[in-house]
Design an enzyme around this catalytic site. Structure first.
Site, short mmCIF file in Angstrom:
data_model
loop_
_atom_site.label_atom_id
_atom_site.label_comp_id
_atom_site.label_asym_id
_atom_site.label_seq_id
_atom_site.Cartn_x
_atom_site.Cartn_y
_atom_site.Cartn_z
N SER A 26 0.82 -1.20 0.00
CA SER A 26 0.00 0.00 0.00
C SER A 26 0.86 1.26 0.00
O SER A 26 1.72 1.44 -0.85
CB SER A 26 -0.95 -0.04 1.20
OG SER A 26 -1.95 0.93 1.10
N ASP A 69 -9.91 -4.68 -4.69
CA ASP A 69 -9.27 -3.93 -3.61
C ASP A 69 -10.27 -2.91 -3.06
O ASP A 69 -10.75 -2.05 -3.78
CB ASP A 69 -8.02 -3.23 -4.17
CG ASP A 69 -7.16 -2.57 -3.12
OD1 ASP A 69 -7.71 -1.89 -2.23
OD2 ASP A 69 -5.93 -2.71 -3.20
N HIS A 99 -7.60 -5.60 -0.40
CA HIS A 99 -6.37 -4.80 -0.38
C HIS A 99 -5.28 -5.53 0.41
O HIS A 99 -4.14 -5.64 -0.04
CB HIS A 99 -6.68 -3.45 0.28
CG HIS A 99 -5.57 -2.48 0.31
ND1 HIS A 99 -4.98 -1.98 -0.84
CD2 HIS A 99 -4.92 -1.88 1.35
CE1 HIS A 99 -4.03 -1.12 -0.51
NE2 HIS A 99 -3.96 -1.05 0.81
#
Length: 503
Positions: free
Chosen positions: A294, A382, A425
């Site tokens: 991320s 995601d 995610h």
């Protein structure tokens, strides 16, 4: 209806407001808000309706909430509605300032799991369901209440030891760091011509590096594990990729536990990355690789761009669920925090809005292209970063410098196969193709090559991981959300771009 249990069990509390106002609820002093219509004596209303009505009318105040919230939440029939009420109360200004962290923490404390997943497929299915992810060919809904989502995860038993510590008010971040040795030479700290200056003290940057017991100091390649928003390196990777790499003969994972959990200025977080990579190279005489999740990918890209000596010592960048273009869903991480058209949130979330000033500056002048051999892996489903499909994905990186880039879009490369179905995610961290690409990249020159690992599409989880690993990995989002709500003060504008970022 599914059952819900709470820490406290009390007699039902009727939150509908009769006339006159009960003695134990203080009436507003200034400019009274419109009163609720009288409720006939003996007629009870749904507690959620009563709570919302009380908040809207101003008759019921939750301004201090230190004692009121446990009773309110413990008497709600539905924890998801409780989360929605908290979001609404924040949005309408009933809950302000430093009360917000206390309210959200008490919400998390009140909700107790009603079940736990009994199989890996069930765990993956429940985690996706919590975010409204139902199809591998469709992105998650853009309208979400993140508090309701994470409460659903808590009820389903998605709790890690790190999350439990934060729920109970224990500061777990960096708690297991052992201050690493001071390097013999610090020539890389503010002395390399062309590198941006470090604004953070060298001792502080060094203290964020967690070197696990058994680290070989150069017998194996050091791999810097850099986390995402709201988390630390060890909480992010220790139940997935880090756990697996620690068992390999060719990799030595090292965890970056950045103060404030990457919620502060992303440019500051990038300093920790730039320092740690140089530190590992200096201390081991072996070029490190970096593994990111991320926001960690943005931090690394910024470090590569503004510390140009760093790419020369890094063999690989492997990015899981990266957001090189930011995300159009940034605002869901701060529900209720808004002023006019601005989202009020933590600095790094605002910087990760799609095409923010930070993202625009990063991507300018070649920043949208890889600086080192780079392997990216991202998922259409995601729930935090969007868009994430094909070459338009936020996680997609160009290769203008011809250093070698592979962009693996799971639902495209593993179309209709288990590894290309529903992955959140955080779920990409345990995806079998993702881990296979990690290994492939570290064992070959250049980026990971999907053609060499395509057989992993038949699996749903990386070999060597367990049900508890999936549960702990999925608990990353509740952990991040709780840390985001706890961060104060919230801001409505991005931190200024650093003076060194002039190109």
């Amino acid at each position: 209806m599914r059952p819900y249990t709470f820490l406290a069990a009390a007699a039902p509390l009727v939150l509908a407001i009769p006339a006159p106002v009960p003695a134990q609820v203080a009436a507003p002093v200034a400019a009274p808000a419109p009163k609720l219509l009288p409720i006939p004596q003996g007629v009870e209303t749904d507690p959620i309706t009563g709570l919302v009505s009380g908040l809207v009318s101003g008759v019921l105040s939750l301004g201090s909430l230190s004692s009121a919230v446990p009773e309110v939440i413990s008497d709600l029939a539905n924890a998801l509605d409780a989360a929605g009420v908290v979001t609404q109360a924040i949005a309408n200004g009933t809950i302000l300032g430093t009360d917000v962290p206390a309210v959200v923490q008490k919400l998390f404390q009140a909700v107790q799991p009603t079940s736990t997943p009994t199989s890996i497929p069930q765990a993956i299915s429940q985690a996706n369901s919590a975010f409204g992810i139902t199809s591998s060919s469709q992105a998650p809904p853009h309208e979400q209440d993140i508090l309701q989502n994470v409460v659903t995860l808590l009820l389903d038993g998605f709790i890690s030891s790190d999350l439990e510590a934060v729920i109970q008010g224990v500061v777990a971040q960096s708690s297991n760091n052992i201050n690493p040795p001071v390097p013999f030479s610090k020539t890389f700290y503010n002395t390399v011509l062309g590198n941006a200056p470090f604004d953070i003290a060298e001792s502080t940057l060094r203290a964020a590096i967690y070197i696990p017991p058994g680290f070989t100091w150069g017998a194996k390649q050091p791999i810097l594990m850099s986390p995402g928003t709201g988390a630390t390196g060890d909480s992010t990777f220790s139940s997935n990729i880090g756990k697996l790499l620690a068992q390999e003969s060719f990799a030595d994972p090292v965890y970056l536990n950045i103060p404030q959990n990457l919620l502060n200025d992303t440019q500051s977080s990038a300093e920790y990355v730039a320092y740690a990579l140089q530190y590992l190279y200096t201390m081991t005489s072996k070029k490190p690789a970096i593994m990111t999740w991320s926001q960690g990918s943005l931090d690394a890209q910024w470090a590569f761009k503004y510390w140009p000596s760093v790419p020369k010592i890094v063999t690989d960048h492997i990015a899981i669920s990266p957001d090189y273009h930011g995300t159009v869903l940034a605002c869901i991480l701060c529900p209720g925090f808004s002023t006019a058209n601005d989202i009020a949130c933590v600095p790094s979330v605002i910087q990760q809005q799609y095409n923010s000033n930070f993202v625009t500056k990063l991507r300018s002048n070649g920043g949208d292209s890889a600086y080192v051999p780079t392997t990216t892996v991202y998922s259409l489903t995601d729930e935090i970063v969007q868009p994430q499909e094909g070459t338009a994905a936020s996680g997609y990186l160009n290769d203008a410098r011809n250093v070698g880039v592979s962009n693996t879009f799971l639902q495209g490369t593993c179309l209709a196969q288990p590894a290309g179905l529903l992955y959140t995610h955080e779920g990409v961290l345990y995806n079998p193709v993702a881990y296979a690409l990690v290994v492939d990249a570290l064992q070959h020159t250049g980026p990971g090559n999907f053609a060499r690992v395509s057989g992993q599409c038949a699996d749903i989880i990386a070999p060597g991981l367990s049900l508890s690993d999936v549960v702990e990995t999925e608990a990353l989002i509740p952990l991040a959300v709780l840390n985001i709500f706890a961060y104060m003060p919230k801001v409505v504008s991005e931190p200024a771009i650093k003076a060194y970022a002039t190109y």
